[in-house]
Design a protein around this motif. Structure first.
Motif, PDB file in Angstrom:
ATOM      1  N   THR A 197       4.345   4.644  -1.791  1.00  0.00           N
ATOM      2  CA  THR A 197       3.094   5.260  -2.251  1.00  0.00           C
ATOM      3  C   THR A 197       2.591   4.608  -3.538  1.00  0.00           C
ATOM      4  O   THR A 197       1.408   4.309  -3.683  1.00  0.00           O
TER       5      THR A 197
ATOM      6  N   SER B 159       2.787  -1.299   1.800  1.00  0.00           N
ATOM      7  CA  SER B 159       2.549  -0.142   2.659  1.00  0.00           C
ATOM      8  C   SER B 159       1.651  -0.567   3.816  1.00  0.00           C
ATOM      9  O   SER B 159       0.857  -1.502   3.679  1.00  0.00           O
ATOM     10  N   PRO B 160       1.751   0.106   4.979  1.00  0.00           N
ATOM     11  CA  PRO B 160       0.858  -0.233   6.097  1.00  0.00           C
ATOM     12  C   PRO B 160      -0.618  -0.109   5.725  1.00  0.00           C
ATOM     13  O   PRO B 160      -1.447  -0.881   6.204  1.00  0.00           O
ATOM     14  N   GLY B 161      -0.954   0.864   4.859  1.00  0.00           N
ATOM     15  CA  GLY B 161      -2.337   1.040   4.445  1.00  0.00           C
ATOM     16  C   GLY B 161      -2.875  -0.164   3.719  1.00  0.00           C
ATOM     17  O   GLY B 161      -4.033  -0.563   3.906  1.00  0.00           O
TER      18      GLY B 161
ATOM     19  N   THR C  14      -0.647   2.347  -1.573  1.00  0.00           N
ATOM     20  CA  THR C  14      -2.042   2.528  -1.185  1.00  0.00           C
ATOM     21  C   THR C  14      -2.948   1.828  -2.182  1.00  0.00           C
ATOM     22  O   THR C  14      -2.836   2.039  -3.392  1.00  0.00           O
TER      23      THR C  14
ATOM     24  N   ASP D  56      -3.533  -3.081   6.181  1.00  0.00           N
ATOM     25  CA  ASP D  56      -4.770  -2.905   6.954  1.00  0.00           C
ATOM     26  C   ASP D  56      -6.027  -3.169   6.122  1.00  0.00           C
ATOM     27  O   ASP D  56      -7.075  -3.501   6.677  1.00  0.00           O
TER      28      ASP D  56
ATOM     29  N   VAL E  66       7.381  -4.379   5.243  1.00  0.00           N
ATOM     30  CA  VAL E  66       6.491  -3.221   5.243  1.00  0.00           C
ATOM     31  C   VAL E  66       7.322  -1.957   5.313  1.00  0.00           C
ATOM     32  O   VAL E  66       8.309  -1.881   6.059  1.00  0.00           O
ATOM     33  N   ASP E  67       6.912  -0.934   4.537  1.00  0.00           N
ATOM     34  CA  ASP E  67       7.615   0.353   4.537  1.00  0.00           C
ATOM     35  C   ASP E  67       6.569   1.449   4.365  1.00  0.00           C
ATOM     36  O   ASP E  67       5.828   1.464   3.381  1.00  0.00           O
ATOM     37  N   ASP E  68       6.497   2.380   5.322  1.00  0.00           N
ATOM     38  CA  ASP E  68       5.477   3.434   5.239  1.00  0.00           C
ATOM     39  C   ASP E  68       5.828   4.518   4.236  1.00  0.00           C
ATOM     40  O   ASP E  68       5.038   5.440   4.004  1.00  0.00           O
TER      41      ASP E  68
END
Length: 267
Positions: free
Chosen positions: A212, A178-180, A145, A183, A207-209
């Motif tokens: 952190t 991260s996807p965040g 993030t 975006d 990408v890996d959700d």
């Protein structure tokens, strides 16, 4: 206050040019009296001003007369000359840097521990891009993030620049996001990403959700870690650059596990 000397003229040249603008057509003797430039120097000064393109002469007159070109034209010529000089200097310095880059060799013992830190957003970003530029073989970047402390667009652009340079040196680059973060990065950065990184076979992004935190491995020897603010974990506090073989080995194992489960980045 700005003076003609700021644009490269000597004191005598500046005084003579100003005097000619006041006098209009004048002989060397008249110019010497009006400008307080010694008669023994005035011809050299006039020749120099002609080379600058600041003076025109009437060779057919006896004695020879001189006139200063209009200030707008004269100043533009001085400016163009200064710009050309700066370009020559820049090319000279680039050549020196290129030569020294191949001559200087920074030896980093892999078994020695060392760490340094930068506190604050700008200082942390500077440390990160500095260490990315030090990679010789492999760069691994794991970014979760994004911290609101960073200007994500500006920092991302600087990172893209360093990754592009690393790929040009033959460094393998793996990017795990991260996807965040995906975006939050501006479209302009992604356009640059596609144009400069994706087409290189030594580059891969996934990408890996589950991501952190953030860490960056340089040549499997050094790691850059983002340190959260203890008073507000959503804010970054500092960046630590650490050389520790045992720690970096554990991080590499963590990355390898996450990499296997991650999906290719597609935009």
């Amino acid at each position: 206050m700005a003076t003609l000397r700021d644009l490269g003229l000597s004191e005598y040249e500046a005084r003579s040019y100003r005097a000619l603008l006041r006098l209009g057509p004048a002989t060397a003797k008249e110019l010497s009296r009006a400008s307080d430039v010694p008669m023994g120097r005035v011809y050299d000064v006039l020749n120099s001003l002609e080379q600058w393109g600041l003076v025109r002469s009437q060779a057919s007159s006896r004695p020879k007369k001189y006139i200063g070109v209009e200030p707008e034209t004269g100043l533009e010529r001085l400016l163009d000359d200064r710009k050309s000089e700066l370009e020559r200097k820049a090319q000279q310095y680039e050549s020196i840097v290129s030569e020294l880059s191949t001559e200087l060799d920074a030896h980093r013992p892999a078994d020695e521990q060392f760490w340094t830190a930068a506190v604050g957003a700008d200082e942390s970003a500077d440390l990160l891009v500095e260490r990315l530029a030090a990679a010789d073989q492999r760069l691994i970047m794991v970014i979760g993030t994004p911290s609101p402390q960073f200007d994500i667009g500006r920092v991302s652009q600087r990172v893209v620049d360093r990754l592009d340079e690393a790929l040009a040196r033959g460094v393998e680059v793996s990017l795990l996001l991260s996807p965040g973060l995906v975006d939050s990065i501006p479209e302009t950065v992604w356009d640059d990403y596609h144009g400069r990184l994706v087409t290189n076979d030594a580059f891969e992004a996934r990408v890996d959700d589950a991501i952190t935190g953030s860490f960056h491995l340089i040549d499997d020897v050094e790691v850059c870690l983002e340190v959260p603010n203890p008073l507000d974990p959503t804010q970054a506090f500092a960046m630590i650059a650490l050389t520790d073989p045992g720690f970096t080995s554990n991080l590499r194992e963590t990355f390898d596990r996450q990499w296997v489960d991650a999906e290719p980045l597609s935009l």
